[in-house]
Design a protein around this motif. Structure first.
Motif, PDB file in Angstrom:
ATOM      1  N   ARG A 183       0.826  -1.201   0.000  1.00 16.43           N
ATOM      2  CA  ARG A 183       0.000   0.000   0.000  1.00 16.43           C
ATOM      3  C   ARG A 183       0.863   1.254   0.000  1.00 16.43           C
ATOM      4  N   TYR A 186       2.050   1.993  -3.583  1.00 11.47           N
ATOM      5  CA  TYR A 186       1.065   2.692  -4.409  1.00 11.47           C
ATOM      6  C   TYR A 186       0.925   4.144  -3.968  1.00 11.47           C
ATOM      7  N   SER A 187       0.869   4.322  -2.679  1.00  8.59           N
ATOM      8  CA  SER A 187       0.600   5.649  -2.155  1.00  8.59           C
ATOM      9  C   SER A 187       1.735   6.625  -2.470  1.00  8.59           C
ATOM     10  N   GLY A 258       2.088   4.904  -8.985  1.00  5.66           N
ATOM     11  CA  GLY A 258       0.799   4.874  -8.303  1.00  5.66           C
ATOM     12  C   GLY A 258      -0.251   4.001  -8.946  1.00  5.66           C
TER      13      GLY A 258
END
Lengths: 315, 504
Positions: A183, A186-187, A258
């Motif tokens: 996560r 992606y962030s 992202g």
């Protein structure tokens, strides 16, 4: 279930393109639709797939690594050349070498804030030098026969090398989707400043992804070494680095970060694999292969961009 | 009206300008006139519509369909983009300067119409000569051969004015030109403006600083809430008149005064300094208290907040959390200590636009959200659901990318991101910027509720009614220092404006 599949196919047009290619080739190209041929595609995809796996992490994170092909060449040489110390030592040292190169890249990018293009360009050149130094510009041949046999073996009817890559891809997809590290990746790729604001460990995550990328490149090198049971100083030269990025981009993972996943990369990998295979079966000269590969890459990304522009408002 | 004389001198006449953004009427039937050789101050609070009007005039925004007209030298114009406005001689000097830093002063001045030799190469000799002449005409001591990037901000601004001059500017709009200038640099700028005025250029001067309004302008146009609120002649205008035209409204009752019990001290800042940004800042915030930080853009408010939150390095001084001297090295430390920060650039720093509502809500909590390395996705969904209800976030689906939500809903998600961590201190920087009126009221209510639940709150705002409505105590900042502190009945518009601006 079927509806879900349709939706995800629409989101990942590369699989539709691949499906179209397979259907058309099955009808029109003799010898395409056979188990032997597919098996051939799979085994050839295994090494590229390993490289693309780590690259996917890095690209979702908003970075890329120009040195993966060179790292693959170096670690293949280590996996062969260190065999006198035992296979275990050879493989572990090769993997470690990849991780260390990744850690060095990651340090300069994440901590020293130097542009990833420059840093990995440097290691791309430097590691090629290491290869020449280590091999003495000679081809190395392995003397552990089992290693070569492993590279040619099958598992449940599929090429073992491919199975290894596939299992690692499953794990990678799982990590991206289900763990904090995934996560974070992606962030940070989506918005590094917002990630910083949320207090998540930005530098550490980038660093770790460079290490993952180096490690999978090394794993690719080891798989390649076992397939050839040999290593030459020019493995991965000159365009494996950029082809790896091409595979990931073709799959639909954004260079901007992202966005993307391993499933897409697998689609990109198979598309290139099948494309090469078709051109081979058609007896097209390898120079044309390369030309067509380039054209296909631009074309597919163009189509993808068009589809996405019409659907989502973000670039 | 003294039609004939006035209209011949009139260089710009905008009337009936309206501009609507989704959910916000930024300009409503606004008119503005400007004569040749006149300096017009355009004043108003933040959000009054000054920047929107500037952008409409300079071709960056188009007005609502078919409404209003802009006349330049009596000729009706419809700018489709900034270039067309420039070609017509309407040029804006924005706060963000737009020089090419790697080119020389001369190249920048003539960028886009560099003189050519007969072989179509750049005519360096003429370029230098002409630049030198223009700079001399404007009374500037800058070499044409210097790199723009090597110049001070003030000199860069002057080069930009020189460029406007070569483009044959008829109307020049300055957007807060002195915000990053020293006093002497300001004097030089004002001299240039006088020169331009004598040459017949019409000038619109946007500022928050009242002393500048009186010093430089001939006339003043005041905007309020996207409408014309008054026109004054500077020679006869009084400061109080201008201020009452700017404010002219009662604090709406949707502001909920915070009735919370003030508890123990959460944050204490001692002699905090950051080189070049702010100096010797001292203050504290208690549980349940809302402290407002008011000041002009560039006064150091955001920088102070970011420093407390670990996003910028501390030069000297201390930050204490519940009496403990904490060294916050990065934002991760701040989050672990129970601090939260809602940034002013929501899209740049607050949310990850490509990610879903759920993912954006849980993002700061992720380090505490996994078992054996795996995210607790069920809990993640529940957290979002909880705050979706509590803050009435409206979204078609929890999986919706936040890019598609309204500004107000995005902001609620940013707030939810911190609330799910049960913070001790929450800093909100311009919490209602770019948010429609309805959601604004909701956010104000929410701020009061946060305080009531025992959180210490700092609100940074440039909007006076907002800061007055939500704060128990207001500190004003000016040029990197705390310039005043007000509570209770001392919180008045007059006091605040005096404390943040250079009013003599």
């Amino acid at each position: 279930m079927i509806q879900k599949l349709v939706i995800s196919l629409k989101k990942q047009p590369i699989w539709l393109i691949l499906l179209g290619m397979i259907v058309l080739s099955s009808v029109f190209i003799p010898g395409f639709l056979s188990f032997g041929n597919f098996s051939n595609v799979l085994v050839q995809s295994a090494v590229d797939g390993m490289l693309a796996l780590g690259m996917t992490f890095l690209m979702i994170n908003g970075y890329f690594d120009l040195s993966v092909g060179t790292v693959m060449g170096f670690t293949a040489a280590l996996a062969i050349g260190l065999q006198p110390y035992g296979l275990f030592v050879a493989v572990v040292v090769a993997l470690l070498a990849g991780a260390v190169i990744g850690a060095i890249n990651g340090f300069f990018v994440a901590k020293a804030k130097i542009n990833a293009f420059i840093v990995t360009l440097g290691s791309f050149i430097g590691v090629r030098g290491l290869i020449y130094i280590y091999t003495g510009e000679q081809a190395l041949v392995g003397d552990i026969m089992e290693f070569g046999m492993f590279g040619a073996s099958s598992f449940l009817g599929l090429p073992t090398l491919f199975v290894i890559m596939f299992v690692l891809m499953l794990i990678a997809e799982f990590v991206l989707r289900k763990t904090p590290h995934g996560r974070y990746t992606y962030s940070i790729g989506g918005n590094i400043e917002a990630s910083e604001n949320a207090g998540i460990p930005v530098d550490r995550t980038i660093w770790l992804n460079f290490i993952i990328c180096g490690l999978t490149a090394a794993a690719g090198g080891v798989l390649l070494a076992s397939r050839l049971n040999a290593a030459t100083p020019t493995l991965g030269w000159p365009d494996k680095n950029l082809m790896t990025i091409a595979v990931v981009v073709l799959g639909g993972t954004s260079l901007a970060g992202g966005y993307g996943n391993i499933t897409r990369t697998l689609g990109g990998l198979f598309t290139f694999g099948v494309l090469y295979n078709i051109l081979n079966l058609l007896g097209v000269q390898s120079y044309y292969n390369t030309l067509i590969t380039g054209i296909v890459l631009i074309l597919v990304v163009y189509i993808d961009a068009h589809i996405r522009k019409n659907k989502v408002s973000i670039g | 009206m003294e039609e004939t004389a006035a209209t011949t001198a009139r260089v710009l006449e905008a009337s009936g300008i309206s501009k609507t953004f989704p959910g916000v009427k930024a300009l409503e039937n606004v008119s503005l006139t400007l004569n040749k050789g006149e300096v017009l101050s355009l004043v108003g609070e933040n959000g009054a519509g000054k920047s929107t009007l500037t952008k409409v005039l300079s071709g960056l925004y188009r007005t609502d369909h078919g409404v209003g007209s802009i006349k330049l030298n009596g000729e009706l114009v419809h700018f489709q983009n900034a270039k067309e406005a420039k070609d017509h001689g309407l040029i804006t000097i924005f706060q963000e300067l737009s020089l090419v830093k790697g080119l020389t002063v001369a190249e920048n001045v003539f960028l886009g119409n560099l003189p050519r030799t007969k072989f179509n190469l750049i005519d360096w000799h003429t370029l230098r000569e002409q630049t030198r002449n223009i700079l001399a005409e404007m009374g500037l001591d800058i070499s044409p051969d210097e790199l723009a990037g090597d110049l001070s901000i003030s000199k860069q601004q002057m080069v930009e004015i020189a460029r406007a001059f070569t483009l044959g500017a008829k109307v020049l709009i300055f957007d807060e030109p002195t915000s990053s200038l020293t006093e002497t640099e300001k004097e030089i700028l004002f001299k240039i403006i006088h020169t331009l005025r004598e040459k017949g250029v019409g000038i619109i001067y946007i500022t928050h600083k009242m002393d500048e309004v009186f010093e430089i302008s001939d006339r003043i146009t005041v905007l309020r809430d996207g409408k014309n609120s008054g026109d004054l002649n500077t020679s006869t205008a009084k400061l109080d008149d201008i201020i009452s035209l700017m404010i002219g409204r009662v604090i709406d009752d949707y502001f909920h005064k915070n009735e919370a019990e003030k508890g123990k001290e959460i944050l204490r800042v001692e002699q905090l300094s950051s080189a070049g940004l702010f100096k010797d800042i001292n203050f504290s915030v208690r549980q349940g208290e809302v402290v407002g930080l008011y000041g002009l853009v560039g006064a150091g408010r955001t920088e102070l907040a970011e420093t407390i939150f670990g996003a910028r390095p501390v030069t000297s001084g201390k930050v204490l959390i519940e009496g403990q001297d904490v060294r916050i090295k990065d934002t991760g430390d701040a989050v672990r200590l129970g601090l939260g920060f809602v940034p002013e650039d929501r899209k740049e720093k607050g949310v990850v636009l490509k990610m879903s509502c759920i993912e954006n809500t849980s993002i700061a909590k992720l380090p505490w959200m996994s078992n054996y390395g795996f995210l607790r996705e069920k809990e993640e969904k529940e957290i979002f659901k909880e705050y979706k209800d509590k803050l009435s976030i409206s979204t078609p689906s929890p999986q919706q990318q936040v890019v598609k939500l309204s500004g107000g809903n995005q902001q609620k998600i940013v707030i939810a991101k911190w609330l799910c961590l049960n913070p001790r201190l929450l800093i909100l920087d311009e919490p209602t910027r770019g948010i429609d009126v309805g959601s604004k009221a909701e956010i104000h209510k929410l701020i009061a509720k946060l305080a009531e639940s025992g959180i210490a709150v700092i609100v940074i705002s440039s909007e006076m009614p907002e800061i007055m409505g939500v704060s128990d105590r207001i500190m004003t900042m000016r040029e990197g220092k705390i310039s005043g502190e007000f509570t209770g009945d001392d919180i008045t518009e007059q006091n605040l404006i005096t404390a943040i601006a250079h009013v003599n």
